[in-house]
Design an enzyme around this catalytic site. Structure first.
Site, PDB file in Angstrom:
ATOM      1  N   TYR A  15       0.865  -1.176   0.000  1.00 37.31           N
ATOM      2  CA  TYR A  15       0.000   0.000   0.000  1.00 37.31           C
ATOM      3  C   TYR A  15       0.900   1.223   0.000  1.00 37.31           C
ATOM      4  CZ  TYR A  15      -3.891   3.069   1.563  1.00 37.31           C
ATOM      5  OH  TYR A  15      -4.840   4.052   1.683  1.00 37.31           O
ATOM      6  N   LYS A  44      -1.520  -1.403  -3.951  1.00 41.22           N
ATOM      7  CA  LYS A  44      -2.573  -0.388  -3.955  1.00 41.22           C
ATOM      8  C   LYS A  44      -1.820   0.934  -4.056  1.00 41.22           C
ATOM      9  CE  LYS A  44      -6.227   1.701  -1.182  1.00 41.22           C
ATOM     10  NZ  LYS A  44      -6.928   1.700   0.111  1.00 41.22           N
ATOM     11  N   ILE A  86      -9.206  -0.086  -5.046  1.00 46.68           N
ATOM     12  CA  ILE A  86      -9.681  -0.238  -3.676  1.00 46.68           C
ATOM     13  C   ILE A  86     -10.090   1.180  -3.289  1.00 46.68           C
ATOM     14  CG2 ILE A  86      -9.114  -0.862  -1.302  1.00 46.68           C
ATOM     15  CD1 ILE A  86      -6.994  -2.805  -2.499  1.00 46.68           C
TER      16      ILE A  86
END
Length: 173
Positions: A15, A44, A86
């Site tokens: 992330y 992400k 996401i």
């Protein structure tokens, strides 16, 4: 990331969110991790930097997923070859936002951008005074949850609450 990958019995998604961590995970680091650890399967990417995202897409291993973590650039990332998103705004407008992404994945660019331009004002609003206060205001305006945030977070101010509420009411029509 190496320690997490070595300890994790399940796949790992990196992330990258420099706005919250104060540190950007460079594409070269992502590629090294993706190549060195088979259980690191995706990132992400929430830097909001399409040049960086395109470097990831260009250099990624075949089965490595580049997933948008930035609602405003999600469609552009998908159109450039990203795997999806996401999302934050997708929690408040799941049908509309997921349709935009589906259209992008199916290369229906004009229709997808039409939806993005409809959602752009609310995407800006939910991040205007920090996340998660904005999306929680959306939930309250939809009548699905009361706003609860823990200190040091605070509710959005009344002006923003009114603008979010107006957008939600208009979108229901």
């Amino acid at each position: 990331f190496k320690a997490v990958a070595e300890a994790s019995p399940i796949p790992v998604i990196l992330y990258n969110v420099p706005s919250r961590t104060g540190s950007n995970v460079l594409p070269s680091t992502v590629m090294r991790l993706a190549n060195d650890f088979k259980n690191i399967v995706a990132i992400k990417e929430a830097a909001g930097d399409m040049i960086q995202a395109m470097q990831l897409l260009k250099n990624k291993p075949k089965d490595f997923l580049v997933i948008s973590g930035d609602d405003m650039t999600a469609l552009s990332l998908v159109l450039a070859g990203g795997s999806g998103v996401i999302s934050v705004i997708g929690q408040g407008f799941p049908t509309t936002f997921s349709e935009m992404i589906r259209l992008g994945l199916n290369r229906k660019v004009d229709q997808a951008f039409s939806i993005q331009y409809e959602l752009a004002p609310i995407i800006d609003m939910i991040f205007e005074q920090g996340n998660p206060a904005g999306i929680k205001q959306v939930f309250e305006s939809m009548g699905i949850a009361e706003i609860t945030v823990r200190l040091p977070l605070v509710h959005v101010d009344q002006n923003l609450a009114d603008r979010i509420h107006s957008f939600v009411q208009v979108s229901k029509k």
